[in-house]
Write a protein that holds these residues in place. Structure first.
Motif, PDB file in Angstrom:
ATOM      1  N   VAL A   1       0.858  -1.187   0.000  1.00 54.75           N
ATOM      2  CA  VAL A   1       0.000   0.000   0.000  1.00 54.75           C
ATOM      3  C   VAL A   1       0.894   1.237   0.000  1.00 54.75           C
ATOM      4  CG1 VAL A   1      -1.778   1.294   1.232  1.00 54.75           C
ATOM      5  CG2 VAL A   1      -1.822  -1.217   1.222  1.00 54.75           C
ATOM      6  N   LYS A   2       0.680   2.118  -0.995  1.00 55.30           N
ATOM      7  CA  LYS A   2       1.471   3.340  -1.116  1.00 55.30           C
ATOM      8  C   LYS A   2       0.541   4.551  -1.055  1.00 55.30           C
ATOM      9  CE  LYS A   2       5.260   1.257  -3.727  1.00 55.30           C
ATOM     10  NZ  LYS A   2       6.204   1.421  -4.857  1.00 55.30           N
ATOM     11  N   ILE A   3       0.929   5.527  -0.249  1.00 52.99           N
ATOM     12  CA  ILE A   3       0.106   6.719  -0.027  1.00 52.99           C
ATOM     13  C   ILE A   3       0.700   7.883  -0.800  1.00 52.99           C
ATOM     14  CG2 ILE A   3      -0.940   8.184   1.729  1.00 52.99           C
ATOM     15  CD1 ILE A   3      -0.117   5.958   3.775  1.00 52.99           C
ATOM     16  N   VAL A   4      -0.148   8.607  -1.511  1.00 53.51           N
ATOM     17  CA  VAL A   4       0.285   9.723  -2.362  1.00 53.51           C
ATOM     18  C   VAL A   4      -0.320  11.016  -1.838  1.00 53.51           C
ATOM     19  CG1 VAL A   4       0.329  10.629  -4.720  1.00 53.51           C
ATOM     20  CG2 VAL A   4       0.321   8.149  -4.343  1.00 53.51           C
ATOM     21  N   ASP A   5       0.510  12.042  -1.720  1.00 57.30           N
ATOM     22  CA  ASP A   5       0.010  13.354  -1.306  1.00 57.30           C
ATOM     23  C   ASP A   5       1.073  14.400  -1.602  1.00 57.30           C
ATOM     24  OD1 ASP A   5      -1.725  15.231  -0.387  1.00 57.30           O
ATOM     25  OD2 ASP A   5      -1.864  14.470   1.650  1.00 57.30           O
ATOM     26  N   SER A   6       0.718  15.667  -1.404  1.00 59.66           N
ATOM     27  CA  SER A   6       1.664  16.763  -1.625  1.00 59.66           C
ATOM     28  C   SER A   6       1.561  17.759  -0.483  1.00 59.66           C
ATOM     29  CB  SER A   6       1.384  17.465  -2.954  1.00 59.66           C
ATOM     30  OG  SER A   6       0.136  18.127  -2.910  1.00 59.66           O
ATOM     31  N   SER A   7       2.627  18.527  -0.311  1.00 59.14           N
ATOM     32  CA  SER A   7       2.644  19.589   0.683  1.00 59.14           C
ATOM     33  C   SER A   7       3.332  20.803   0.071  1.00 59.14           C
ATOM     34  CB  SER A   7       3.391  19.133   1.937  1.00 59.14           C
ATOM     35  OG  SER A   7       3.399  20.144   2.916  1.00 59.14           O
ATOM     36  N   THR A   8       2.773  21.980   0.301  1.00 56.94           N
ATOM     37  CA  THR A   8       3.331  23.209  -0.259  1.00 56.94           C
ATOM     38  C   THR A   8       4.195  23.908   0.774  1.00 56.94           C
ATOM     39  OG1 THR A   8       1.425  23.500  -1.725  1.00 56.94           O
ATOM     40  CG2 THR A   8       2.782  25.436  -1.304  1.00 56.94           C
ATOM     41  N   VAL A   9       5.399  24.263   0.360  1.00 53.53           N
ATOM     42  CA  VAL A   9       6.329  25.015   1.203  1.00 53.53           C
ATOM     43  C   VAL A   9       6.413  26.428   0.656  1.00 53.53           C
ATOM     44  CG1 VAL A   9       8.680  25.171   2.090  1.00 53.53           C
ATOM     45  CG2 VAL A   9       7.645  22.922   1.696  1.00 53.53           C
ATOM     46  N   SER A  10       6.034  27.415   1.465  1.00 49.01           N
ATOM     47  CA  SER A  10       6.086  28.815   1.032  1.00 49.01           C
ATOM     48  C   SER A  10       7.526  29.311   1.016  1.00 49.01           C
ATOM     49  CB  SER A  10       5.258  29.699   1.976  1.00 49.01           C
ATOM     50  OG  SER A  10       3.895  29.327   1.917  1.00 49.01           O
ATOM     51  N   LEU A  11       7.854  30.107  -0.002  1.00 50.05           N
ATOM     52  CA  LEU A  11       9.201  30.636  -0.157  1.00 50.05           C
ATOM     53  C   LEU A  11       9.197  32.147   0.034  1.00 50.05           C
ATOM     54  CD1 LEU A  11      10.262  28.562  -3.297  1.00 50.05           C
ATOM     55  CD2 LEU A  11      10.620  28.006  -0.893  1.00 50.05           C
ATOM     56  N   PHE A  12      10.365  32.686   0.359  1.00 49.66           N
ATOM     57  CA  PHE A  12      10.466  34.106   0.661  1.00 49.66           C
ATOM     58  C   PHE A  12      10.519  34.972  -0.590  1.00 49.66           C
ATOM     59  CE2 PHE A  12      14.480  31.900   0.747  1.00 49.66           C
ATOM     60  CZ  PHE A  12      15.267  32.612  -0.142  1.00 49.66           C
ATOM     61  N   LYS A  13      10.794  34.357  -1.757  1.00 48.94           N
ATOM     62  CA  LYS A  13      10.856  35.105  -3.014  1.00 48.94           C
ATOM     63  C   LYS A  13      10.054  34.363  -4.073  1.00 48.94           C
ATOM     64  CE  LYS A  13      14.622  36.925  -4.533  1.00 48.94           C
ATOM     65  NZ  LYS A  13      16.008  37.090  -5.014  1.00 48.94           N
ATOM     66  N   ALA A  14       9.772  35.061  -5.164  1.00 43.13           N
ATOM     67  CA  ALA A  14       8.990  34.463  -6.249  1.00 43.13           C
ATOM     68  C   ALA A  14       9.880  33.577  -7.118  1.00 43.13           C
ATOM     69  CB  ALA A  14       8.348  35.555  -7.098  1.00 43.13           C
ATOM     70  N   ILE A  15      10.501  32.568  -6.472  1.00 44.61           N
ATOM     71  CA  ILE A  15      11.381  31.652  -7.195  1.00 44.61           C
ATOM     72  C   ILE A  15      10.550  30.676  -8.025  1.00 44.61           C
ATOM     73  CG2 ILE A  15      13.203  29.924  -6.913  1.00 44.61           C
ATOM     74  CD1 ILE A  15      13.789  31.256  -4.181  1.00 44.61           C
ATOM     75  N   LEU A  16       9.494  30.183  -7.448  1.00 44.48           N
ATOM     76  CA  LEU A  16       8.537  29.319  -8.134  1.00 44.48           C
ATOM     77  C   LEU A  16       7.152  29.913  -7.925  1.00 44.48           C
ATOM     78  CD1 LEU A  16      10.072  26.009  -6.846  1.00 44.48           C
ATOM     79  CD2 LEU A  16       9.930  26.593  -9.252  1.00 44.48           C
TER      80      LEU A  16
END
Length: 400
Positions: free
Chosen positions: A129-144
């Protein structure tokens, strides 16, 4: 106070680094060719420096380079050749290939997988069983590109989305993919390998009928929640008499349309389970291509998905992911991979201990004693031993 019975010839940091096989480092360097045209600050020095940053929770390049000066004369356990200056480490984070750090993490995961795994789920389902998800990391500049509205002052921040897969029996990421925070989650499903012995579990943000058909055609199982506006036809209603006590309200076979390439439409048969969660007092509707499992087992599989949320929480609370040491995508990815390696190594320590330690307490202990010469495993098993012995000796001396 007498000599500690936990004395070690290696510092705590040296003992932690010694969990990484030098052979793996050399192999990864050769594969990624990451030492080409490098005279002094080699890849191994870079790796140790960034791991030190994660262990010590450093928040800046100057803090890393300054704190590592304390390693002078204490590098025998892990052969650090060059302590970097701030500019040297900055250039390395910007220019050295991320492939090396990705390969190192995968090698460590392969080496310590048996220590981290819990085979109970595999024993019951006979599948991984494999679990899939994502998490967003906020950055200090508009790099992405980041999600959300732009601020009034026009100075937008960036965001990186970390898509992860964890094996339900390991609780550390086994596959990691980075993207701008604006990338839709279902794009990650294309990265997953199809396998008849695998079941993927993910939330409804990953709903993609084309991917579901791809999984089904190749015998790969999945469990997710159905969207509220999903269009489908009910083909058959399955009996649920034996599952009423477990919260199952309805078990159906449904059929929905899948639009493929060229506008062609095909049919896909799936199973929909409606389940009442007594703990949270709410209903859930799941869809899956697993027709052989009991309906309550489908709900139990989805509940396992919460483990990946705990992994993300553990990473963000215990490691420096609020402050990045570079203002470019390459440096951010390197730092995230090093955090994942440190998380894996400390998880190995925790699993090997007979004594129960909270993960956050273990992280704090290692940070405080990073340069101390304590035999780490023995001390963690019985940290009060020296204190009790010394106190007993003092009381005996008082008698005379």
């Amino acid at each position: 106070m007498g000599k500690s019975s936990y004395f070690s010839s290696k510092s705590v940091f040296g003992q932690l680094i010694s969990l990484i096989d030098d052979h793996h480092i050399r192999s990864a360097v050769k594969k990624s060719d990451s030492d080409r045209y490098v005279k002094r600050f080699k890849t191994k020095d870079h790796l140790i420096s960034m791991l030190f940053c994660s262990f010590a929770k450093c928040n800046s390049l100057r803090e890393v380079s300054g704190a590592m000066l304390g390693l002078s004369g204490k590098t025998g356990g892990f052969q650090l050749s060059h302590i970097p200056k701030r500019s040297t480490l900055s250039d390395a984070n910007k220019n050295r290939k991320v492939d090396f750090f990705e390969d190192m993490y995968n090698k460590l995961l392969h080496q310590y997988g048996p220590v981290l795994s819990d085979s109970r789920i595999l024993d019951v389902l006979k599948k991984q069983v494999k679990i899939v998800d994502s998490s967003t990391v906020s950055l200090f500049k508009a790099i992405l590109n980041c999600v959300g509205r732009k601020p009034r002052d026009g100075k937008s921040k960036g965001g990186i989305k970390v898509h992860s897969v964890i094996n339900a029996d390991e609780k550390v990421p086994s596959l990691v993919w980075f993207s701008p925070a604006t990338t839709h989650d279902h794009s990650f499903l294309k990265k997953l390998k199809c396998d008849e012995n695998t079941i993927y579990v993910f939330d409804k943000g990953y709903n993609d009928y084309v991917a579901f058909k791809h999984f089904t055609d190749r015998g790969t199982g999945f469990v997710t929640r159905i969207k509220d506006n999903a269009a489908y036809n009910v083909e058959e209603e399955l009996p649920i008499d034996g599952c009423i006590h477990s919260g199952v309200l309805m078990d159906e076979i449904i059929e929905l349309d899948v639009k493929g390439e060229g506008g062609k439409t095909s049919k896909l048969r799936l199973r929909k389970v409606r389940f009442y969660d007594r703990e949270h007092k709410r209903e859930f509707e799941f869809i899956t291509n697993l027709f052989d499992l009991r309906a309550d087992m489908i709900a139990a599989l989805y509940k396992v998905r919460w483990q990946i949320e705990l992994v993300f929480k553990q990473l963000k609370q215990n490691f420096p992911l609020k402050y990045f040491l570079g203002d470019n995508e390459n440096a951010i990815r390197i730092q995230i991979y090093c955090v994942l390696m440190v998380n894996l190594l400390l998880s190995v320590i925790k699993n090997r201990l007979k004594r129960s330690w909270a993960f956050s307490n273990l992280v704090s202990f290692c940070k405080i004693h990073l340069f101390n010469y304590i035999q780490l495993m023995r001390f963690l098993e019985n940290p009060e031993k020296d204190w009790i012995i010394d106190k007993g000796e003092s009381e005996q001396m008082a008698l005379f």
